[in-house]
Design a protein around this motif. Sequence first.
Motif, PDB file in Angstrom:
ATOM      1  N   GLN A  16      14.953   3.775  12.425  1.00 15.26           N
ATOM      2  CA  GLN A  16      14.006   4.973  13.009  1.00 15.26           C
ATOM      3  C   GLN A  16      12.795   4.914  12.095  1.00 15.26           C
ATOM      4  O   GLN A  16      11.697   5.387  12.540  1.00 15.26           O
ATOM      5  CB  GLN A  16      14.539   6.109  13.184  1.00 15.26           C
ATOM      6  CG  GLN A  16      15.786   6.223  14.110  1.00 15.26           C
ATOM      7  CD  GLN A  16      16.330   7.472  14.345  1.00 15.26           C
ATOM      8  OE1 GLN A  16      16.772   8.096  13.278  1.00 15.26           O
ATOM      9  NE2 GLN A  16      16.590   7.997  15.422  1.00 15.26           N
ATOM     10  N   VAL A  17      12.905   4.426  10.938  1.00 18.81           N
ATOM     11  CA  VAL A  17      11.768   4.754   9.602  1.00 18.81           C
ATOM     12  C   VAL A  17      10.490   4.313  10.095  1.00 18.81           C
ATOM     13  O   VAL A  17       9.470   5.071   9.947  1.00 18.81           O
ATOM     14  CB  VAL A  17      12.277   4.274   8.553  1.00 18.81           C
ATOM     15  CG1 VAL A  17      11.011   4.248   7.387  1.00 18.81           C
ATOM     16  CG2 VAL A  17      13.633   4.959   7.990  1.00 18.81           C
ATOM     17  N   ALA A  18      10.353   2.895  10.822  1.00 21.57           N
ATOM     18  CA  ALA A  18       9.345   2.469  10.988  1.00 21.57           C
ATOM     19  C   ALA A  18       8.623   3.064  12.280  1.00 21.57           C
ATOM     20  O   ALA A  18       7.370   3.326  12.300  1.00 21.57           O
ATOM     21  CB  ALA A  18       9.378   0.942  11.533  1.00 21.57           C
ATOM     22  N   THR A  19       9.422   3.495  13.235  1.00 20.55           N
ATOM     23  CA  THR A  19       8.888   4.256  14.330  1.00 20.55           C
ATOM     24  C   THR A  19       8.154   5.721  13.993  1.00 20.55           C
ATOM     25  O   THR A  19       7.113   5.913  14.425  1.00 20.55           O
ATOM     26  CB  THR A  19       9.937   4.516  15.539  1.00 20.55           C
ATOM     27  OG1 THR A  19      10.456   3.222  15.776  1.00 20.55           O
ATOM     28  CG2 THR A  19       9.485   5.127  16.621  1.00 20.55           C
ATOM     29  N   VAL A  20       8.883   6.385  13.186  1.00 20.05           N
ATOM     30  CA  VAL A  20       8.598   7.757  12.991  1.00 20.05           C
ATOM     31  C   VAL A  20       7.416   7.700  11.947  1.00 20.05           C
ATOM     32  O   VAL A  20       6.331   8.810  12.038  1.00 20.05           O
ATOM     33  CB  VAL A  20       9.653   8.605  12.304  1.00 20.05           C
ATOM     34  CG1 VAL A  20      10.727   8.863  13.524  1.00 20.05           C
ATOM     35  CG2 VAL A  20      10.178   8.265  11.082  1.00 20.05           C
ATOM     36  N   SER A  21       7.172   6.693  11.192  1.00 23.97           N
ATOM     37  CA  SER A  21       6.244   6.580   9.960  1.00 23.97           C
ATOM     38  C   SER A  21       4.673   6.537  10.720  1.00 23.97           C
ATOM     39  O   SER A  21       3.914   6.946  10.077  1.00 23.97           O
ATOM     40  CB  SER A  21       6.275   5.418   9.359  1.00 23.97           C
ATOM     41  OG  SER A  21       7.512   5.543   8.520  1.00 23.97           O
ATOM     42  N   GLU A  22       4.819   6.070  11.912  1.00 23.13           N
ATOM     43  CA  GLU A  22       3.458   6.010  12.526  1.00 23.13           C
ATOM     44  C   GLU A  22       2.908   6.969  13.672  1.00 23.13           C
ATOM     45  O   GLU A  22       2.068   7.144  14.145  1.00 23.13           O
ATOM     46  CB  GLU A  22       3.594   4.787  13.555  1.00 23.13           C
ATOM     47  CG  GLU A  22       3.839   3.410  12.632  1.00 23.13           C
ATOM     48  CD  GLU A  22       2.473   3.130  11.727  1.00 23.13           C
ATOM     49  OE1 GLU A  22       1.438   3.353  11.898  1.00 23.13           O
ATOM     50  OE2 GLU A  22       3.098   2.584  10.497  1.00 23.13           O
ATOM     51  N   LEU A  23       3.926   8.202  13.722  1.00 23.50           N
ATOM     52  CA  LEU A  23       3.661   9.264  14.507  1.00 23.50           C
ATOM     53  C   LEU A  23       2.714  10.186  14.299  1.00 23.50           C
ATOM     54  O   LEU A  23       2.572  10.472  12.937  1.00 23.50           O
ATOM     55  CB  LEU A  23       4.978  10.082  14.948  1.00 23.50           C
ATOM     56  CG  LEU A  23       6.058   8.910  15.604  1.00 23.50           C
ATOM     57  CD1 LEU A  23       7.306   9.507  16.001  1.00 23.50           C
ATOM     58  CD2 LEU A  23       5.434   8.616  17.171  1.00 23.50           C
ATOM     59  N   PRO A  24       1.981  10.865  14.804  1.00 22.62           N
ATOM     60  CA  PRO A  24       1.206  11.964  14.578  1.00 22.62           C
ATOM     61  C   PRO A  24       1.944  13.249  13.809  1.00 22.62           C
ATOM     62  O   PRO A  24       3.052  13.376  14.384  1.00 22.62           O
ATOM     63  CB  PRO A  24       0.522  12.464  15.710  1.00 22.62           C
ATOM     64  CG  PRO A  24       1.178  12.016  16.850  1.00 22.62           C
ATOM     65  CD  PRO A  24       1.947  10.864  16.343  1.00 22.62           C
ATOM     66  N   GLY A  25       1.273  13.785  12.715  1.00 23.65           N
ATOM     67  CA  GLY A  25       2.029  15.049  12.313  1.00 23.65           C
ATOM     68  C   GLY A  25       2.992  14.814  11.351  1.00 23.65           C
ATOM     69  O   GLY A  25       3.713  15.639  10.563  1.00 23.65           O
ATOM     70  N   VAL A  26       3.237  13.426  11.103  1.00 26.14           N
ATOM     71  CA  VAL A  26       4.292  12.975   9.714  1.00 26.14           C
ATOM     72  C   VAL A  26       3.707  13.576   8.247  1.00 26.14           C
ATOM     73  O   VAL A  26       2.330  12.950   8.213  1.00 26.14           O
ATOM     74  CB  VAL A  26       4.590  11.662   9.733  1.00 26.14           C
ATOM     75  CG1 VAL A  26       5.047  11.243   8.404  1.00 26.14           C
ATOM     76  CG2 VAL A  26       5.322  11.258  11.004  1.00 26.14           C
ATOM     77  N   VAL A  27       4.226  14.308   7.676  1.00 26.81           N
ATOM     78  CA  VAL A  27       3.645  14.507   6.405  1.00 26.81           C
ATOM     79  C   VAL A  27       4.410  13.650   5.214  1.00 26.81           C
ATOM     80  O   VAL A  27       3.559  13.343   4.307  1.00 26.81           O
ATOM     81  CB  VAL A  27       4.323  16.047   5.697  1.00 26.81           C
ATOM     82  CG1 VAL A  27       3.773  16.455   4.555  1.00 26.81           C
ATOM     83  CG2 VAL A  27       3.767  17.091   7.186  1.00 26.81           C
ATOM     84  N   ALA A  28       5.671  13.324   5.361  1.00 28.54           N
ATOM     85  CA  ALA A  28       6.246  12.357   4.443  1.00 28.54           C
ATOM     86  C   ALA A  28       7.492  11.613   5.204  1.00 28.54           C
ATOM     87  O   ALA A  28       8.117  12.225   5.850  1.00 28.54           O
ATOM     88  CB  ALA A  28       6.513  13.016   3.364  1.00 28.54           C
ATOM     89  N   VAL A  29       7.736  10.327   4.554  1.00 33.18           N
ATOM     90  CA  VAL A  29       9.014   9.761   4.932  1.00 33.18           C
ATOM     91  C   VAL A  29       9.609   9.354   3.584  1.00 33.18           C
ATOM     92  O   VAL A  29       8.862   8.725   2.735  1.00 33.18           O
ATOM     93  CB  VAL A  29       8.847   8.610   5.991  1.00 33.18           C
ATOM     94  CG1 VAL A  29       9.998   7.757   6.110  1.00 33.18           C
ATOM     95  CG2 VAL A  29       8.230   9.003   7.357  1.00 33.18           C
ATOM     96  N   THR A  30      10.807   9.600   3.595  1.00 31.52           N
ATOM     97  CA  THR A  30      11.679   9.259   2.385  1.00 31.52           C
ATOM     98  C   THR A  30      12.323   7.986   2.693  1.00 31.52           C
ATOM     99  O   THR A  30      13.126   8.109   3.975  1.00 31.52           O
ATOM    100  CB  THR A  30      12.465  10.124   1.668  1.00 31.52           C
ATOM    101  OG1 THR A  30      13.329  10.839   2.517  1.00 31.52           O
ATOM    102  CG2 THR A  30      11.557  11.338   1.242  1.00 31.52           C
ATOM    103  N   LEU A  31      12.804   6.905   1.777  1.00 29.48           N
ATOM    104  CA  LEU A  31      13.843   6.230   2.120  1.00 29.48           C
ATOM    105  C   LEU A  31      14.657   6.241   1.400  1.00 29.48           C
ATOM    106  O   LEU A  31      15.001   7.221   0.644  1.00 29.48           O
ATOM    107  CB  LEU A  31      12.816   4.766   1.697  1.00 29.48           C
ATOM    108  CG  LEU A  31      11.548   4.480   2.555  1.00 29.48           C
ATOM    109  CD1 LEU A  31      10.779   3.298   2.087  1.00 29.48           C
ATOM    110  CD2 LEU A  31      11.835   4.456   4.134  1.00 29.48           C
TER     111      LEU A  31
END
Length: 180
Positions: free
Chosen positions: A139-154
């Motif tokens: 899911q990381v790649a999909t959510v990383s491109e969405l509006p309103g994302v503040v941060a994604v941790t791996l």
Amino acid sequence: MSGPVLTIELAESVPHAVVQQIRKLLLRSSAQFEEKRFGEYDLSVNAESLGIADTEGTDGHRPIMVSLMGPGVGDEAIFDAEHVDQGDQQHLLGFTPTHAVNVIAFCSSTVDHVVTALLTAAIMDLTGGVANAELAADQVATVSELPGVVAVTLGSWPAAYGSAEFLRAWAEQPGFRLLK
């Protein structure tokens, strides 16, 4: 069966007037409403009240718990336990959470996942804060491109942090599903 959980991370306690607004939102959205304590509610959320067509042959009522947590509100030990392993979130969120709101579904159908996301977004419209959602690796790649994302941790426990806009955009993605 337990369902998905989303957490709204907050930089301060929720003012009493805002808790009352949350309570009114939950009352409007629910066929059944029980206030366990100030800021903690057991609900039977009507999916249609959130604009969701329940196509799974149920009555459209989804069991959900909403719980405010932190000093002076309740569930302080749970708040502390949930945040002990997250380290310093200041660099991710721009603040260190002092309080949170958990939105917990008690079933795990597709509708329950969407209801959890959209109900959390509606609560965030009142409280502000940043949603914390655990992710599956794919899911990381999909959510990383969405509006309103503040941060994604791996890493071994990937997570996305974002706004109400992020949750609404993610819920519209084909095959949307929260991890837990």
